[in-house]
Scaffold this active site. Sequence first.
Site, PDB file in Angstrom:
ATOM      1  N   LYS A 141      -1.981 -50.277  -5.208  1.00 26.25           N
ATOM      2  CA  LYS A 141      -1.456 -49.015  -5.722  1.00 26.25           C
ATOM      3  C   LYS A 141      -0.406 -48.513  -4.738  1.00 26.25           C
ATOM      4  O   LYS A 141      -0.548 -48.702  -3.512  1.00 26.25           O
ATOM      5  CB  LYS A 141      -2.594 -48.000  -5.886  1.00 26.25           C
ATOM      6  CG  LYS A 141      -3.554 -48.354  -7.021  1.00 26.25           C
ATOM      7  CD  LYS A 141      -2.900 -48.213  -8.391  1.00 26.25           C
ATOM      8  CE  LYS A 141      -3.907 -48.464  -9.510  1.00 26.25           C
ATOM      9  NZ  LYS A 141      -3.272 -48.389 -10.842  1.00 26.25           N
ATOM     10  N   LYS A 161      -3.237 -53.225 -22.064  1.00 28.33           N
ATOM     11  CA  LYS A 161      -4.582 -52.661 -22.034  1.00 28.33           C
ATOM     12  C   LYS A 161      -4.919 -52.337 -23.485  1.00 28.33           C
ATOM     13  O   LYS A 161      -4.242 -51.503 -24.102  1.00 28.33           O
ATOM     14  CB  LYS A 161      -4.619 -51.401 -21.184  1.00 28.33           C
ATOM     15  CG  LYS A 161      -4.362 -51.659 -19.700  1.00 28.33           C
ATOM     16  CD  LYS A 161      -4.458 -50.373 -18.910  1.00 28.33           C
ATOM     17  CE  LYS A 161      -4.421 -50.607 -17.414  1.00 28.33           C
ATOM     18  NZ  LYS A 161      -3.195 -51.268 -16.934  1.00 28.33           N
TER      19      LYS A 161
HETATM   20 MG    MG Z   1      -0.921 -50.072 -14.109  1.00 23.72          MG
END
Ligand code: MG
Length: 378
Positions: free
Chosen positions: A173, A272
């Site tokens: 991240k 996703k």
């Molecule tokens: Mg992502």
Amino acid sequence: PRRTFKGRSLPVIDTIELYHVAMPLIYPWRTAYGSDAVIESVLIKMWAGDAYGWGETTPLAKPTYSPEYTGGVYHVCREILSPALIGKKIDLGETLQQQFSWVAGNFFAKGGLDAAWWDLQARRQNQPLWKLIGGTNQVIDVGADFGVQDSIDMLLGNITGALDAGFKRIKLKYCRGWDVDMIAAVRSTFPDPVFHIDCNSGYTLDDLSMFKKLDQYNLAMIEQPLMRDDLVDHAELQQQIETPICLDESITSPEKAWRAIKIKAGRWINIKPARVGGVTQALEINRICEAEGIPCWTGGMLESALGASVCKALATLPNMKYPSDVFPSTRFYTEDLSTPPIELSGPSQMTLSDTPGVGAEPIPERLERQTIDRAVIR
Ligand code: MG
């Protein structure tokens, strides 16, 4: 290929149960969007006669990752989408999506019902979901991910652990204050492994010089560098840097994927299933990408083992070319609400089961305990 029943009359969808749950994490999940101590999710049980299927969808408790949020998804499923399905006989994912065509957006809400329908269909056909959707790889690659840590040293230690465990790629991240210096430290300590970063929409084209600096670190991709609606800016950025861009938050539908590819807004797409409106839409996006030479990979939203199992099923498709973001249950959850838990079957690997359907469902006692609101639509 369109998949439907042959010679069997479909019962109508007669009951939909909705559960708004709060699933405690072992420690908060920190990204560019903030910190979550629990994952709020919506679990859906769809009944047709005596057959049922389970679906799960979570956009997170607050509208940060997307404009949707779990409480809103629960409301939309209860008041608008579930009533549109009750009394319908549906033999194709496309037919299910057509029932929602008058509803703008709300992809996570649609995605949960779509997933429940696919589980129902796969169970009725006595087939595992991954085979029903055309998956070919019963063993999939998965990667390791690290959110923002308390220190660079802690991160380097965690990366060492992941590499020792055999993970084939590591995702980091990335946000302001945890950026180029972090990558420089990681790359100088680990020259060879496959790394990529996820910016979670944290930047704009004003940060172009920062992104150019990243080219020297040989990252596999930069996931979602710019805001979700800025496809044109992504195309501009991709022209200016060598590192491939991977679109995640930006891709909410097959139409968005098609337009992104057309203007060269990125070279990878992360699918996703919940974010794009379900399994039906995920398959269509993957089909478009494959036809256009764009490789994909899959991930989830920290769902329980139920939602994560849908992501695993998608990861078995031939155009999935990068290790998935699917994690062992013990990585995040004190106890996974669903069973069987998600587990590695080898280093950086998970194996799909031959259980009919998606292959996981909630544990009744845990569902009962973690539910904060529920509804039954008949
Ligand atoms: Mg992502």
